[in-house]
Design an enzyme around this catalytic site. Sequence first.
Site, mmCIF file in Angstrom:
data_model
loop_
_atom_site.group_PDB
_atom_site.id
_atom_site.type_symbol
_atom_site.label_atom_id
_atom_site.label_comp_id
_atom_site.label_asym_id
_atom_site.label_seq_id
_atom_site.Cartn_x
_atom_site.Cartn_y
_atom_site.Cartn_z
ATOM 1 N N HIS A 1 -3.714 16.164 23.893
ATOM 2 C CA HIS A 1 -2.489 16.383 23.127
ATOM 3 C C HIS A 1 -2.135 15.180 22.263
ATOM 4 C CE1 HIS A 1 0.108 13.653 25.499
ATOM 5 N NE2 HIS A 1 -0.664 14.010 26.516
ATOM 6 N N HIS B 1 -16.579 11.297 14.744
ATOM 7 C CA HIS B 1 -17.541 12.050 15.560
ATOM 8 C C HIS B 1 -17.262 11.780 17.035
ATOM 9 C CE1 HIS B 1 -22.092 13.093 16.330
ATOM 10 N NE2 HIS B 1 -21.283 13.691 17.186
#
Length: 204
Positions: free
Chosen positions: A133, A142
């Site tokens: 979150h 990446h």
Amino acid sequence: MPKNVIIIGASGHGKVIVDIILSSGDIVKGFLDDALDLQNKSVAGFPILGVTADYKKFSDCEFVIAIGDPYIREKIATALSVKWYTAVHPSAVISSLGVEIGEGTVVMANAVVNPCAKIGKHCIINTGAIAEHDNVLEDFVHLSPNSTLAGTVKIGKSTHIGVGACIKNNVSIVSDCIIGAGAAVVKDIVESGTYVGVPVRKIK
């Protein structure tokens, strides 16, 4: 209506993106790749249709970049004026609460993106990676397989998080970093470079 998609980069990463596109009900038209020895060949049963500069021949298609190097991804994304395909595997868990995913980003099988996470353009959220979150991932980030970002983590542009690395909650990492496989980041990283270990230390 299914989308027609061209993949730029005929690598192993490209094969994974083929799987995502097909699993999403869209159509793989083929690959573009600048390696001359690959021309007129095929990958995973799909043809290599030319080099990157041939993209204008496929104006009816969307495009996705299957290249791990963030600087090459950025160079291609900046150079091409196309509609970018955002590839999200059906098995990925994407929260319905405030998640943003930028164009051209790839979210692979069993990845998790939790509420209010903001994922930039042309990122890679690899197999089983977790963006918790309120994470913020800038463009070209990446996350390698099984890497985990706890809540409210910020990752700067073009940073690569290695396989199985863990980032503690409320930590920020600057742009242009490499975090090694299995590393643990427990405090902010404010200087670009390569970091390894538990906890991480800079090695270059």
